[in-house]
Scaffold this motif. Structure first.
Motif, mmCIF file in Angstrom:
data_model
loop_
_atom_site.group_PDB
_atom_site.id
_atom_site.type_symbol
_atom_site.label_atom_id
_atom_site.label_comp_id
_atom_site.label_asym_id
_atom_site.label_seq_id
_atom_site.Cartn_x
_atom_site.Cartn_y
_atom_site.Cartn_z
ATOM 1 N N CYS A 78 -0.094 -7.350 22.344
ATOM 2 C CA CYS A 78 -0.174 -8.570 23.175
ATOM 3 C C CYS A 78 0.574 -9.725 22.513
ATOM 4 O O CYS A 78 1.281 -10.486 23.186
ATOM 5 C CB CYS A 78 -1.628 -8.957 23.408
ATOM 6 S SG CYS A 78 -2.506 -7.857 24.541
ATOM 7 N N ASN A 79 0.419 -9.855 21.211
ATOM 8 C CA ASN A 79 1.128 -10.919 20.489
ATOM 9 C C ASN A 79 2.643 -10.767 20.646
ATOM 10 O O ASN A 79 3.363 -11.755 20.823
ATOM 11 C CB ASN A 79 0.772 -10.882 18.996
ATOM 12 C CG ASN A 79 -0.682 -11.214 18.726
ATOM 13 O OD1 ASN A 79 -1.377 -11.741 19.593
ATOM 14 N ND2 ASN A 79 -1.152 -10.898 17.540
ATOM 15 N N ALA A 80 3.116 -9.527 20.579
ATOM 16 C CA ALA A 80 4.557 -9.271 20.719
ATOM 17 C C ALA A 80 5.042 -9.586 22.130
ATOM 18 O O ALA A 80 6.162 -10.079 22.312
ATOM 19 C CB ALA A 80 4.862 -7.815 20.360
ATOM 20 N N VAL A 81 4.216 -9.294 23.143
ATOM 21 C CA VAL A 81 4.583 -9.612 24.534
ATOM 22 C C VAL A 81 4.679 -11.131 24.706
ATOM 23 O O VAL A 81 5.633 -11.642 25.317
ATOM 24 C CB VAL A 81 3.563 -9.020 25.526
ATOM 25 C CG1 VAL A 81 3.872 -9.496 26.949
ATOM 26 C CG2 VAL A 81 3.577 -7.500 25.475
ATOM 27 N N ILE A 82 3.711 -11.854 24.176
ATOM 28 C CA ILE A 82 3.724 -13.322 24.244
ATOM 29 C C ILE A 82 4.989 -13.862 23.583
ATOM 30 O O ILE A 82 5.687 -14.721 24.131
ATOM 31 C CB ILE A 82 2.462 -13.909 23.564
ATOM 32 C CG1 ILE A 82 1.213 -13.572 24.371
ATOM 33 C CG2 ILE A 82 2.585 -15.425 23.401
ATOM 34 C CD1 ILE A 82 -0.085 -13.833 23.621
ATOM 35 N N PHE A 119 -1.313 -14.699 27.432
ATOM 36 C CA PHE A 119 -2.273 -15.266 26.473
ATOM 37 C C PHE A 119 -3.638 -15.492 27.134
ATOM 38 O O PHE A 119 -4.680 -15.155 26.562
ATOM 39 C CB PHE A 119 -1.710 -16.591 25.943
ATOM 40 C CG PHE A 119 -2.638 -17.345 25.024
ATOM 41 C CD1 PHE A 119 -2.666 -17.084 23.666
ATOM 42 C CD2 PHE A 119 -3.483 -18.339 25.523
ATOM 43 C CE1 PHE A 119 -3.523 -17.784 22.821
ATOM 44 C CE2 PHE A 119 -4.339 -19.038 24.693
ATOM 45 C CZ PHE A 119 -4.360 -18.757 23.336
ATOM 46 N N SER A 120 -3.624 -16.052 28.326
ATOM 47 C CA SER A 120 -4.876 -16.414 29.011
ATOM 48 C C SER A 120 -5.642 -15.207 29.525
ATOM 49 O O SER A 120 -6.873 -15.247 29.631
ATOM 50 C CB SER A 120 -4.578 -17.355 30.181
ATOM 51 O OG SER A 120 -3.923 -18.517 29.737
ATOM 52 N N SER A 121 -4.911 -14.136 29.859
ATOM 53 C CA SER A 121 -5.564 -12.990 30.504
ATOM 54 C C SER A 121 -5.827 -11.823 29.556
ATOM 55 O O SER A 121 -6.192 -10.732 30.008
ATOM 56 C CB SER A 121 -4.697 -12.499 31.671
ATOM 57 O OG SER A 121 -3.426 -12.077 31.201
ATOM 58 N N MET A 122 -5.665 -12.027 28.260
ATOM 59 C CA MET A 122 -5.874 -10.938 27.303
ATOM 60 C C MET A 122 -7.299 -10.393 27.387
ATOM 61 O O MET A 122 -8.261 -11.165 27.393
ATOM 62 C CB MET A 122 -5.602 -11.431 25.872
ATOM 63 C CG MET A 122 -4.138 -11.576 25.540
ATOM 64 S SD MET A 122 -3.866 -12.354 23.912
ATOM 65 C CE MET A 122 -4.647 -11.178 22.807
ATOM 66 N N SER A 123 -7.406 -9.065 27.457
ATOM 67 C CA SER A 123 -8.725 -8.444 27.490
ATOM 68 C C SER A 123 -9.249 -8.176 26.082
ATOM 69 O O SER A 123 -10.453 -8.052 25.881
ATOM 70 C CB SER A 123 -8.671 -7.130 28.276
ATOM 71 O OG SER A 123 -7.661 -6.293 27.770
ATOM 72 N N CYS A 124 -8.332 -8.104 25.115
ATOM 73 C CA CYS A 124 -8.762 -7.926 23.729
ATOM 74 C C CYS A 124 -8.948 -9.298 23.077
ATOM 75 O O CYS A 124 -8.475 -10.312 23.584
ATOM 76 C CB CYS A 124 -7.736 -7.104 22.944
ATOM 77 S SG CYS A 124 -6.052 -7.756 23.015
ATOM 78 N N ARG A 125 -9.639 -9.323 21.972
ATOM 79 C CA ARG A 125 -9.945 -10.578 21.289
ATOM 80 C C ARG A 125 -8.684 -11.176 20.665
ATOM 81 O O ARG A 125 -7.925 -10.484 19.987
ATOM 82 C CB ARG A 125 -10.999 -10.330 20.203
ATOM 83 C CG ARG A 125 -11.452 -11.585 19.487
ATOM 84 C CD ARG A 125 -12.516 -11.256 18.448
ATOM 85 N NE ARG A 125 -12.907 -12.428 17.681
ATOM 86 C CZ ARG A 125 -13.793 -13.322 18.091
ATOM 87 N NH1 ARG A 125 -14.375 -13.173 19.272
ATOM 88 N NH2 ARG A 125 -14.106 -14.358 17.352
ATOM 89 N N LYS A 126 -8.481 -12.459 20.904
ATOM 90 C CA LYS A 126 -7.316 -13.141 20.324
ATOM 91 C C LYS A 126 -7.476 -13.261 18.807
ATOM 92 O O LYS A 126 -8.545 -13.568 18.303
ATOM 93 C CB LYS A 126 -7.159 -14.550 20.912
ATOM 94 C CG LYS A 126 -6.880 -14.589 22.403
ATOM 95 C CD LYS A 126 -6.787 -16.028 22.884
ATOM 96 C CE LYS A 126 -6.479 -16.112 24.376
ATOM 97 N NZ LYS A 126 -7.610 -15.619 25.201
ATOM 98 N N SER A 127 -6.387 -13.037 18.094
ATOM 99 C CA SER A 127 -6.380 -13.235 16.649
ATOM 100 C C SER A 127 -5.777 -14.604 16.343
ATOM 101 O O SER A 127 -5.238 -15.286 17.233
ATOM 102 C CB SER A 127 -5.551 -12.145 15.970
ATOM 103 O OG SER A 127 -4.180 -12.282 16.311
ATOM 104 N N LEU A 128 -5.851 -15.006 15.098
ATOM 105 C CA LEU A 128 -5.213 -16.257 14.681
ATOM 106 C C LEU A 128 -3.726 -16.214 14.990
ATOM 107 O O LEU A 128 -3.129 -17.208 15.430
ATOM 108 C CB LEU A 128 -5.447 -16.467 13.178
ATOM 109 C CG LEU A 128 -4.757 -17.679 12.533
ATOM 110 C CD1 LEU A 128 -5.242 -18.981 13.151
ATOM 111 C CD2 LEU A 128 -5.007 -17.689 11.021
#
Length: 575
Positions: A241-245, A261-270
């Motif tokens: 997800c980070n790479a897609v963003i 970023f807003s629709s991520m189903s997994c937990r956001k990391s730093l």
């Protein structure tokens, strides 16, 4: 007895337990002969509860160490903070005529990859051939990976091509190597070939492909890869997800980046938060970046040095001077120690705003030695605001630091040229010649119908070169009716005025814009990537083109995005 030792091994979750097991093996007379000795050594050398120095102590107590014993030490050192030590142990094995196997070579090559030890890897490669290990797919993949990581992409490609069998790790190693080695076109070509041959890309594969799309600004390819990621549910992985963003942000579509970023189903990391803030920064959305930083704090995420740097860059690109200064002050109070990049961001922020004295004072007050980039920022600010004294002082410091960047000399030369100081321009050019400083050629590239097109200043090698130059002549005629005057004072003074205009008119981004106009449908955006910062003349010209031809033109230069629309730029002429 074996069951009992198995049970003891499972309980070795700390160094003290490992020492107790070693003592048990010694006191029962099994240490020199029992196969559990090697397992104990592996546990000590490789596991998180182990200790490499103590593993070395255990090894030295072995009277006749086996290849497996040696392998345990080489493996442990290869993944330690001192990977070169693994290479030394490998050499010691050869000197003592100890038999090495495919695993030994694999561990030593992994150490080479981590230490970027190219010549040592070549030597081990020769051993792989000599010892008859070429058929080992895992070993060949490790060899491919080390060539890629040490920069020998041709060597990596050769290993790949010669492999009798491949696994997905082989494809991933080469795709990632090509992407990270600034050969993104080849990375995407290999990605396509991989799918054509029936392989299903995994998380590692798409990371390499997304990196390639980010470099090229290949949004269509990036969108297709994103669709694949969603279909295969690879977006459950936060790193993906980070790479897609990052890909969407670097392709100029920060709204799509924020949607992911807003629709991520997994937990956001730093890293997720930092990537999004940096995405807003490079797209000039300073206020959005600062709002996200505030939200980050409200969500209980602790800011790190990268968070502050991303937000400072956002202030820099958006001209939010006071906000940037306040942010830097709050960083100092927060306990996060600024590094030279943070100071560089603030110096650049103040310099761009014309506050050169404050920028200079910050450089002098830094607790660490200023790097080349800081003085280059001050030199650029001196050029922008016509402050010859400050520019000359910064230039002198850069020379003292051994900088041979052509940009340093070009900025000073352009400043002198803008003030008609031609003798000084000549002097700078002589210094460049004496120091063999070569100007980096400007180039631009763009994606049209899934194909990447590259343009170099004044280049006529493109298949549609004739149509491109005809379009440029049309543009040149039309923009003069809108008040465009070429910035010829920035071109060398010893050529004629018409030649000066031509030198400016054939910059790579202008060639790309002309090609975009003749190769894409009316009303569709034209997207361009450039390796250098866009020049003043190109910026002024593309603003007018966007108005005349009613096109949005998006240019990603070395520092940020410029969105030209209806005669205006998103940077508000602040870059």
């Amino acid at each position: 007895m074996a069951c009992k030792l198995d049970s003891l091994l499972e309980k070795c979750t700390s160094l003290s337990r490992i020492k107790q097991l070693q003592a048990h093996l010694i006191t029962t007379g099994q240490f020199q002969f029992h196969p559990f000795r090697t397992k104990l050594l592996e546990l000590c050398a490789v596991s998180s509860s182990g200790n490499i120095p103590f593993a070395g102590d255990i090894f030295r107590e072995i009277q006749r160490p086996s290849t497996n014993d040696w392998n345990a030490i080489v493996r442990g050192l290869a993944q330690s903070s001192e990977p070169t030590e693994a290479i030394s142990w490998y050499r010691t094995m050869l000197r003592r005529s100890q038999k090495v196997d495919a695993l030994t070579c694999s561990f030593a090559l992994k150490a080479c990859a981590r230490a970027l030890a190219f010549y040592e890897a070549m030597q081990i490669h020769s051993h792989v051939v000599r010892f008859g290990f070429k058929a080992d797919v895992l070993l060949q993949t490790t060899l491919l990976d080390v060539y890629a990581k040490t920069g020998d992409l041709d060597g990596a490609q050769k290993v790949f091509d010669e492999m009798g069998m491949r696994d997905i790790a082989s494809w991933n190693a080469l795709i990632s190597g090509l992407a990270q080695g600034c050969r993104p076109n080849e990375a995407l070509t290999l990605f396509d070939r991989m799918k054509e041959e029936g392989w299903r890309p995994n998380e590692v594969t798409v990371l390499g492909a997304l990196s390639a799309c980010s470099q090229l600004g290949a949004i269509k390819r990036g969108e297709n890869i994103h669709a694949y990621i969603v279909d295969e549910k690879l977006d459950m992985n936060v790193i993906v997800c980070n790479a897609v963003i990052d890909m969407y942000a670097k392709c100029g579509f920060v709204d799509k980046a924020y949607s992911v970023f807003s629709s991520m189903s997994c937990r956001k990391s730093l890293i997720t938060w930092n990537t999004m803030i940096m995405g807003f920064a490079m797209n000039g959305d300073g206020n959005e970046a600062l709002n996200l930083l505030d939200k980050m704090v409200l969500d209980g995420v602790s800011l790190d040095a990268v968070s502050y740097l991303a937000a400072l860059c956002a202030c820099n690109h958006a001209g939010l001077v006071e906000e940037g200064v306040q942010l830097f002050d709050s960083m100092l109070k927060s306990g996060v120690n600024p590094n030279v990049k943070h100071y560089g961001s603030v110096v650049d922020l103040l310099g761009r705003a014309g506050r050169l004295k404050e920028a200079y004072d910050i450089i002098n007050s830094m607790p660490m030695v200023p790097d080349i980039v800081l003085w280059q920022s001050l030199l650029g600010a001196g050029k922008t605001y016509g402050n010859v004294e400050m520019a000359e002082m910064a230039s002198k410091r850069l020379v003292e630091m051994g900088s041979k960047s052509c940009g340093d000399f070009v900025l000073l030369s352009n400043l002198y040229a803008a003030q008609q100081r031609w003798d000084d321009v000549g002097r700078v050019r002589e210094v460049m010649k004496r120091m063999d400083v070569r100007k980096v050629p400007g180039f631009s590239y763009m994606e049209v119908d899934g194909k990447i097109h590259k343009f170099v200043n004044g280049d006529k090698s493109h298949a549609n070169s004739q149509e491109i130059y005809a379009k440029l002549d049309e543009i040149k005629f039309r923009i003069k009716g809108y008040g465009y005057i070429a910035e010829t004072n920035l071109v060398l003074h010893d050529i004629g005025e018409e030649d000066k205009e031509n030198a400016l008119n054939y910059h790579s981004e202008k060639l790309a814009v002309a090609y975009g106009l003749i190769s894409t449908s009316d009303g569709t955006p034209i997207q361009i990537n450039k390796n250098l910062r866009i020049c003043v003349d190109c910026h002024a010209m593309i603003k007018i083109i966007s108005k005349i031809y009613n096109r949005e033109i998006i240019v990603r230069d070395r520092a940020r995005f410029h969105r030209f629309n209806e005669g205006l730029c998103s940077c508000r002429d602040y870059w």
